[in-house]
Write a protein that holds these residues in place. Sequence first.
Motif, mmCIF file in Angstrom:
data_model
loop_
_atom_site.group_PDB
_atom_site.id
_atom_site.type_symbol
_atom_site.label_atom_id
_atom_site.label_comp_id
_atom_site.label_asym_id
_atom_site.label_seq_id
_atom_site.Cartn_x
_atom_site.Cartn_y
_atom_site.Cartn_z
ATOM 1 N N ASN A 133 -21.521 -4.415 -12.931
ATOM 2 C CA ASN A 133 -21.870 -3.288 -13.801
ATOM 3 C C ASN A 133 -22.586 -2.196 -13.011
ATOM 4 N N LEU A 134 -23.399 -2.589 -12.054
ATOM 5 C CA LEU A 134 -24.111 -1.610 -11.224
ATOM 6 C C LEU A 134 -23.123 -0.801 -10.384
ATOM 7 N N THR A 135 -22.131 -1.464 -9.796
ATOM 8 C CA THR A 135 -21.119 -0.771 -8.996
ATOM 9 C C THR A 135 -20.358 0.231 -9.852
ATOM 10 N N ILE A 136 -19.976 -0.161 -11.047
ATOM 11 C CA ILE A 136 -19.241 0.736 -11.942
ATOM 12 C C ILE A 136 -20.112 1.928 -12.329
ATOM 13 N N THR A 137 -21.380 1.676 -12.656
ATOM 14 C CA THR A 137 -22.292 2.756 -13.034
ATOM 15 C C THR A 137 -22.486 3.730 -11.884
ATOM 16 N N ILE A 138 -22.714 3.216 -10.691
ATOM 17 C CA ILE A 138 -22.888 4.088 -9.522
ATOM 18 C C ILE A 138 -21.625 4.901 -9.266
#
Length: 167
Positions: A133-138
């Motif tokens: 989820n962090l990768t997608i948000t970034i």
Amino acid sequence: ESIGYNGYSGYPELIYGYLCFYAYRWGLSFGWFQAILLFVALLALSRHVIKYSPHHGQSMFFLYTLYLIFYTMNIYREMIACFLMLSIYPLLLNRNKINVILYVLLTIMISGIHGSALYFLGLLFIPYLKISNLTITISIVVSLLLGLILPYDLIEIVGSRYGSLQY
């Protein structure tokens, strides 16, 4: 009439230019040419939707609805390239060398219909990425910032064949 670097009838992609050229030579109107090309692309993608989708009816409804939306938005060549790229994606499910090479060659060929097909080469690296989820948000935040900061016509800056076209 020009075919090649400057395209045909204003299209910079070589394969699409030749397809237009021969369709006009055979006496087809542009509408019939688009209908035939669309039929081939939808047939290729429909085969894979039926094979891989657990919900055939809903997937086919979505697929054919996309056609109507894209056709009215005048992004027809992008749609054809996207449909063809989605139809060859199953080559990557079995990641042997022959399938990967075939995928790359077909991607380069389909980019002759629309250059945006080259973005699908990024799918080669997905198995090596850890997506959270962090990768997608970034990724979304960086994309938005780049879209706000960079000029509208980034393609012209990098010096591709589109950069020389007159708008």
